[in-house]
Motif scaffolding. Structure first.
Motif, PDB file in Angstrom:
ATOM      1  N   LYS A 198       0.806  -1.238  -0.017  1.00 56.76           N
ATOM      2  CA  LYS A 198      -0.037   0.068   0.028  1.00 56.76           C
ATOM      3  C   LYS A 198       0.693   1.208   0.092  1.00 56.76           C
ATOM      4  O   LYS A 198       0.025   2.292  -0.251  1.00 56.76           O
ATOM      5  CB  LYS A 198      -0.936  -0.014   1.198  1.00 56.76           C
ATOM      6  N   THR A 199       2.100   1.059   0.236  1.00 56.40           N
ATOM      7  CA  THR A 199       3.068   2.263   0.195  1.00 56.40           C
ATOM      8  C   THR A 199       3.272   2.654  -1.331  1.00 56.40           C
ATOM      9  O   THR A 199       3.453   2.053  -2.129  1.00 56.40           O
ATOM     10  CB  THR A 199       4.350   1.855   0.901  1.00 56.40           C
ATOM     11  N   PRO A 200       3.475   3.859  -1.467  1.00 54.72           N
ATOM     12  CA  PRO A 200       3.507   4.484  -2.953  1.00 54.72           C
ATOM     13  C   PRO A 200       4.954   4.114  -3.388  1.00 54.72           C
ATOM     14  O   PRO A 200       5.908   4.063  -2.688  1.00 54.72           O
ATOM     15  CB  PRO A 200       3.405   6.104  -2.646  1.00 54.72           C
ATOM     16  N   TRP A 201       4.808   3.815  -4.619  1.00 51.97           N
ATOM     17  CA  TRP A 201       6.168   3.166  -5.382  1.00 51.97           C
ATOM     18  C   TRP A 201       7.277   4.179  -5.235  1.00 51.97           C
ATOM     19  O   TRP A 201       8.511   3.858  -4.897  1.00 51.97           O
ATOM     20  CB  TRP A 201       5.868   2.541  -6.536  1.00 51.97           C
ATOM     21  N   ARG A 202       6.957   5.456  -5.210  1.00 48.70           N
ATOM     22  CA  ARG A 202       8.151   6.492  -5.259  1.00 48.70           C
ATOM     23  C   ARG A 202       8.699   6.515  -3.752  1.00 48.70           C
ATOM     24  O   ARG A 202       9.853   6.577  -3.505  1.00 48.70           O
ATOM     25  CB  ARG A 202       7.484   8.057  -5.439  1.00 48.70           C
ATOM     26  N   THR A 203       7.790   6.177  -2.662  1.00 48.84           N
ATOM     27  CA  THR A 203       8.396   6.162  -1.347  1.00 48.84           C
ATOM     28  C   THR A 203       9.343   4.885  -1.241  1.00 48.84           C
ATOM     29  O   THR A 203      10.313   4.878  -0.644  1.00 48.84           O
ATOM     30  CB  THR A 203       7.145   5.993  -0.350  1.00 48.84           C
ATOM     31  N   LEU A 204       8.626   3.667  -1.574  1.00 49.69           N
ATOM     32  CA  LEU A 204       9.437   2.340  -1.577  1.00 49.69           C
ATOM     33  C   LEU A 204      10.744   2.646  -2.573  1.00 49.69           C
ATOM     34  O   LEU A 204      11.780   1.874  -1.869  1.00 49.69           O
ATOM     35  CB  LEU A 204       8.521   1.281  -2.250  1.00 49.69           C
ATOM     36  N   ARG A 228      12.196  -4.917  -4.032  1.00 49.24           N
ATOM     37  CA  ARG A 228      12.000  -4.631  -5.401  1.00 49.24           C
ATOM     38  C   ARG A 228      12.589  -3.721  -6.252  1.00 49.24           C
ATOM     39  O   ARG A 228      13.045  -3.879  -7.403  1.00 49.24           O
ATOM     40  CB  ARG A 228      10.459  -4.675  -5.582  1.00 49.24           C
ATOM     41  N   PHE A 229      12.901  -2.558  -5.310  1.00 48.89           N
ATOM     42  CA  PHE A 229      13.420  -1.570  -5.837  1.00 48.89           C
ATOM     43  C   PHE A 229      15.172  -1.597  -5.485  1.00 48.89           C
ATOM     44  O   PHE A 229      15.850  -1.041  -6.354  1.00 48.89           O
ATOM     45  CB  PHE A 229      12.960  -0.174  -5.369  1.00 48.89           C
ATOM     46  N   PHE A 280      17.727   4.173   0.401  1.00 49.79           N
ATOM     47  CA  PHE A 280      18.344   4.568   1.679  1.00 49.79           C
ATOM     48  C   PHE A 280      18.626   3.592   2.641  1.00 49.79           C
ATOM     49  O   PHE A 280      19.437   3.575   3.504  1.00 49.79           O
ATOM     50  CB  PHE A 280      17.861   5.975   2.247  1.00 49.79           C
ATOM     51  N   GLY A 281      17.341   3.074   2.655  1.00 49.14           N
ATOM     52  CA  GLY A 281      17.390   1.893   3.803  1.00 49.14           C
ATOM     53  C   GLY A 281      17.790   0.478   3.299  1.00 49.14           C
ATOM     54  O   GLY A 281      17.873  -0.397   4.345  1.00 49.14           O
ATOM     55  N   GLY A 282      18.076   0.240   2.262  1.00 48.65           N
ATOM     56  CA  GLY A 282      18.533  -0.964   1.866  1.00 48.65           C
ATOM     57  C   GLY A 282      19.949  -0.839   0.955  1.00 48.65           C
ATOM     58  O   GLY A 282      20.864  -1.075   1.375  1.00 48.65           O
ATOM     59  N   ALA A 283      19.714  -0.424  -0.525  1.00 47.83           N
ATOM     60  CA  ALA A 283      20.919  -0.591  -1.243  1.00 47.83           C
ATOM     61  C   ALA A 283      22.010   0.447  -0.971  1.00 47.83           C
ATOM     62  O   ALA A 283      23.243  -0.246  -0.925  1.00 47.83           O
ATOM     63  CB  ALA A 283      20.525   0.077  -2.826  1.00 47.83           C
ATOM     64  N   PRO A 318       8.498   4.661   9.923  1.00 45.01           N
ATOM     65  CA  PRO A 318       7.145   4.577  10.555  1.00 45.01           C
ATOM     66  C   PRO A 318       6.329   5.861  10.326  1.00 45.01           C
ATOM     67  O   PRO A 318       4.914   5.805  10.272  1.00 45.01           O
ATOM     68  CB  PRO A 318       7.450   4.799  11.989  1.00 45.01           C
ATOM     69  N   VAL A 319       6.960   7.083   9.666  1.00 46.90           N
ATOM     70  CA  VAL A 319       6.144   7.983   9.384  1.00 46.90           C
ATOM     71  C   VAL A 319       5.338   7.799   8.055  1.00 46.90           C
ATOM     72  O   VAL A 319       4.213   8.132   7.715  1.00 46.90           O
ATOM     73  CB  VAL A 319       7.058   9.270   9.602  1.00 46.90           C
ATOM     74  N   VAL A 320       6.294   7.372   7.171  1.00 45.11           N
ATOM     75  CA  VAL A 320       5.982   7.414   5.641  1.00 45.11           C
ATOM     76  C   VAL A 320       5.273   6.158   5.071  1.00 45.11           C
ATOM     77  O   VAL A 320       4.385   6.152   4.246  1.00 45.11           O
ATOM     78  CB  VAL A 320       6.884   7.974   4.757  1.00 45.11           C
ATOM     79  N   ALA A 321       5.597   4.816   5.735  1.00 39.67           N
ATOM     80  CA  ALA A 321       5.271   3.524   5.171  1.00 39.67           C
ATOM     81  C   ALA A 321       3.687   3.508   5.494  1.00 39.67           C
ATOM     82  O   ALA A 321       3.397   3.603   6.610  1.00 39.67           O
ATOM     83  CB  ALA A 321       6.054   2.679   5.671  1.00 39.67           C
ATOM     84  N   LYS A 322       3.211   2.630   4.478  1.00 37.05           N
ATOM     85  CA  LYS A 322       1.755   2.268   4.809  1.00 37.05           C
ATOM     86  C   LYS A 322       1.689   0.585   5.045  1.00 37.05           C
ATOM     87  O   LYS A 322       0.471   0.248   5.307  1.00 37.05           O
ATOM     88  CB  LYS A 322       0.768   2.681   3.754  1.00 37.05           C
TER      89      LYS A 322
END
Length: 287
Positions: free
Chosen positions: A55-61, A176-177, A67-70, A160-164
């Motif tokens: 449900k999180t927008p793809w731009r956010t993901l 996936r990104f 930044f949180g992964g790659a 926690p602020v932006v993720a759905k």
């Protein structure tokens, strides 16, 4: 924090600790960026068909995946390639104060004297466990770790602020990104990847899916479930247990000596965690 969540937070470090101890020999066979790309590709391919649609927008993901992964994982792997384990692990623990301060700035958490004191005690314990860095002049590795620490810490405050989503749904969306991002980065910055793969032994190939499943998928599944329910400055101090498990595995599996500082520093870390975790019970007023 409930006892169940405390146990889960500790279990995550039981998984992360041995992985960081085992990644260093694996990085002798794989280029760091390529290894990160393979890890995220495995996680994305395995779990995308199994989790609900994000449900999180793809731009956010896309941004969280970077930044949180790659960026974070590639910098940590690069640091592990160039730095002794003690230096890398010590530098990695800077993620605790960075994540806490970032969470305060995001407005999700407020400064808390007890948690701040507990974090400081934990950092003292980790510094004792790791000891004096053996290669302080390895500026490339230190800079890479610093970039990774800041990237991961800020992402934990923002998520926690932006993720759905939460749990594996969130992490699968991020991978996936992160996977194609790292494939592009590896292609641009690393050379002769095919030649490097030709000489990789079977045991190193077997380590890659193990790292992906037990060092990334499972612990982050739990981590992102806990992160959506608890304060950042309550959860991130548990990460300071990771180097203790890393050193423990290194001494038993890799034959490294067991320093007394491990026991002393480990006890101090436990004290710091106790300061953060256990709240004083309020006695109801009679009358």
């Amino acid at each position: 924090m409930p006892a169940r969540d405390i146990a889960l937070a500790v279990f995550i470090q039981v998984l992360w600790g041995p992985i960081y101890a085992s990644c260093k020999p694996v990085l002798a066979f794989f280029p760091p960026m390529m290894l990160v790309a393979m890890v995220y590709t495995i996680v994305a391919l395995v779990f995308t068909p199994l989790v609900p649609r994000s449900k999180t927008p793809w731009r956010t993901l896309f941004l969280l995946g970077f930044f949180g992964g790659a960026l974070q994982t590639s910098m940590v792997f690069l640091s592990l390639k160039y730095l002794p384990a003690s230096t890398a692990v010590l530098a990695m623990q800077l993620q605790l104060p960075v994540a806490v301060v970032a969470s305060w700035f995001m407005g999700r958490d407020k400064p808390n004297l007890r948690n701040t004191l507990g974090c400081i005690i934990c950092l003292v314990g980790v510094a004792i466990v790791v000891g004096k860095p053996q290669a302080t002049d390895a500026w490339v590795g230190l800079l890479a770790m610093l970039v990774g620490v800041v990237s991961w810490s800020v992402a934990q405050a923002v998520i926690p602020v932006v993720a759905k989503d939460q749990g594996m749904t969130l992490y699968t969306g991020m991978t996936r990104f992160a996977a194609p991002q790292m494939i592009v980065v590896s292609a641009l910055l690393e050379h002769d990847q095919i030649g490097a793969l030709a000489s990789v032994p079977l045991i190193a190939w077997a380590a890659v899916p193990a790292i992906a499943m037990f060092g990334f998928a499972l612990p982050y599944w739990i981590w992102y479930s806990l992160l959506m329910r608890h304060r950042v400055d309550e959860l991130t101090p548990f990460v300071l247990l990771m180097p203790i498990f890393s050193v423990a595995v290194a001494t038993t599996m890799l034959g490294e000596p067991l320093p007394q500082t491990l026991l002393i520093g480990g006890a101090i870390v436990i004290v710091g965690l106790a300061v953060i975790i256990f709240r004083r019970r309020q006695v109801p007023i009679q009358g």
